[in-house]
Design a protein around this motif. Structure first.
Motif, PDB file in Angstrom:
ATOM      1  N   MET A  93     -28.747 -26.846 -20.450  1.00 26.81           N
ATOM      2  CA  MET A  93     -29.362 -25.524 -20.627  1.00 26.81           C
ATOM      3  C   MET A  93     -28.602 -24.721 -21.681  1.00 26.81           C
ATOM      4  N   MET A  94     -27.277 -24.776 -21.613  1.00 26.73           N
ATOM      5  CA  MET A  94     -26.467 -24.045 -22.588  1.00 26.73           C
ATOM      6  C   MET A  94     -26.723 -24.563 -24.001  1.00 26.73           C
ATOM      7  N   GLN A  95     -26.896 -25.874 -24.135  1.00 27.07           N
ATOM      8  CA  GLN A  95     -27.178 -26.447 -25.450  1.00 27.07           C
ATOM      9  C   GLN A  95     -28.525 -25.966 -25.979  1.00 27.07           C
ATOM     10  N   LEU A  96     -29.524 -25.883 -25.104  1.00 25.66           N
ATOM     11  CA  LEU A  96     -30.831 -25.375 -25.529  1.00 25.66           C
ATOM     12  C   LEU A  96     -30.751 -23.908 -25.947  1.00 25.66           C
ATOM     13  N   TYR A  97     -30.018 -23.111 -25.190  1.00 23.52           N
ATOM     14  CA  TYR A  97     -29.861 -21.700 -25.568  1.00 23.52           C
ATOM     15  C   TYR A  97     -29.105 -21.564 -26.884  1.00 23.52           C
ATOM     16  N   GLU A  98     -28.138 -22.414 -27.102  1.00 20.23           N
ATOM     17  CA  GLU A  98     -27.407 -22.370 -28.369  1.00 20.23           C
ATOM     18  C   GLU A  98     -28.319 -22.759 -29.527  1.00 20.23           C
ATOM     19  N   LYS A  99     -29.180 -23.756 -29.321  1.00 16.62           N
ATOM     20  CA  LYS A  99     -30.136 -24.138 -30.365  1.00 16.62           C
ATOM     21  C   LYS A  99     -31.075 -22.973 -30.683  1.00 16.62           C
ATOM     22  N   ARG A 100     -31.500 -22.255 -29.655  1.00 15.19           N
ATOM     23  CA  ARG A 100     -32.372 -21.106 -29.877  1.00 15.19           C
ATOM     24  C   ARG A 100     -31.651 -20.028 -30.676  1.00 15.19           C
ATOM     25  N   TYR A 101     -30.395 -19.790 -30.343  1.00 11.65           N
ATOM     26  CA  TYR A 101     -29.609 -18.791 -31.056  1.00 11.65           C
ATOM     27  C   TYR A 101     -29.411 -19.188 -32.519  1.00 11.65           C
ATOM     28  N   LEU A 102     -29.059 -20.449 -32.756  1.00 11.57           N
ATOM     29  CA  LEU A 102     -28.857 -20.926 -34.125  1.00 11.57           C
ATOM     30  C   LEU A 102     -30.160 -20.865 -34.928  1.00 11.57           C
ATOM     31  N   LEU A 103     -31.256 -21.181 -34.276  1.00 12.29           N
ATOM     32  CA  LEU A 103     -32.565 -21.091 -34.922  1.00 12.29           C
ATOM     33  C   LEU A 103     -32.859 -19.638 -35.318  1.00 12.29           C
ATOM     34  N   PHE A 104     -32.559 -18.697 -34.435  1.00 11.70           N
ATOM     35  CA  PHE A 104     -32.775 -17.285 -34.729  1.00 11.70           C
ATOM     36  C   PHE A 104     -31.900 -16.833 -35.898  1.00 11.70           C
ATOM     37  N   GLN A 105     -30.661 -17.294 -35.933  1.00 16.70           N
ATOM     38  CA  GLN A 105     -29.778 -16.947 -37.052  1.00 16.70           C
ATOM     39  C   GLN A 105     -30.349 -17.450 -38.378  1.00 16.70           C
ATOM     40  N   LYS A 106     -30.778 -18.700 -38.393  1.00 14.38           N
ATOM     41  CA  LYS A 106     -31.350 -19.286 -39.612  1.00 14.38           C
ATOM     42  C   LYS A 106     -32.610 -18.530 -40.033  1.00 14.38           C
ATOM     43  N   TYR A 107     -33.432 -18.200 -39.074  1.00 13.07           N
ATOM     44  CA  TYR A 107     -34.666 -17.453 -39.312  1.00 13.07           C
ATOM     45  C   TYR A 107     -34.361 -16.096 -39.946  1.00 13.07           C
ATOM     46  N   THR A 108     -33.383 -15.394 -39.393  1.00 16.37           N
ATOM     47  CA  THR A 108     -33.022 -14.077 -39.909  1.00 16.37           C
ATOM     48  C   THR A 108     -32.496 -14.169 -41.336  1.00 16.37           C
ATOM     49  N   VAL A 109     -31.676 -15.164 -41.610  1.00 20.10           N
ATOM     50  CA  VAL A 109     -31.163 -15.366 -42.974  1.00 20.10           C
ATOM     51  C   VAL A 109     -32.320 -15.652 -43.933  1.00 20.10           C
TER      52      VAL A 109
END
Length: 146
Positions: A93-109
């Protein structure tokens, strides 16, 4: 110009909704969302051409991760799971949440490359406003309590 773009996007999304009869409800909401975001962000034609591919890719990827997380939670039988299996599930679950966070960071950039920072910040507010409008509309059509 802005209104012409808005009309074109709405018509385009509407025709896509008719083409997909199985998922017409979701397509209709998506077309309303596209029109709402385009209008509220005052996207120029150039901005819209660059923005929507980034937005749609993020939305698809984020939805897939959210669905994976939901599927994982549905499969867990808390009453029957061992402590070691529970720890494994927590790690996943933590890995999935981290993937979501990293995806959001990339999206924002990526968004900042095509939109002014002010519009990137405004986007979150506009999305929240749209969700609230849809929820209020749902409540008004289906009654306030079930």
């Amino acid at each position: 110009m802005k209104y012409t773009l808005l009309i074109l996007v709405t018509v385009f999304m509407s025709t896509m909704g008719f083409a997909q009869k199985d998922d017409g409800h979701h397509e209709k909401i998506k077309s309303l969302k596209v029109a709402y975001i385009t209008e509220k962000l005052s996207l120029t034609q150039t901005e819209a051409q660059k923005f929507w591919p980034i937005y749609n890719k993020f939305d698809d990827d984020y939805s897939a991760l959210r669905q994976a997380s939901s599927d994982m939670r549905k499969c867990i039988e808390v009453e029957k799971i061992s402590e070691s299996d529970a720890k494994i599930q927590i790690t996943e679950m933590m890995q999935l949440y981290e993937k979501r966070y990293l995806l959001f960071q990339k999206y924002t950039v990526n968004l900042q490359k095509v939109l002014p920072a002010k519009k990137v910040i405004l986007l979150k507010k506009v999305e929240d406003d749209f969700k609230r409008k849809m929820f209020d509309e749902y409540k008004s059509r289906h009654g306030k309590s079930k």
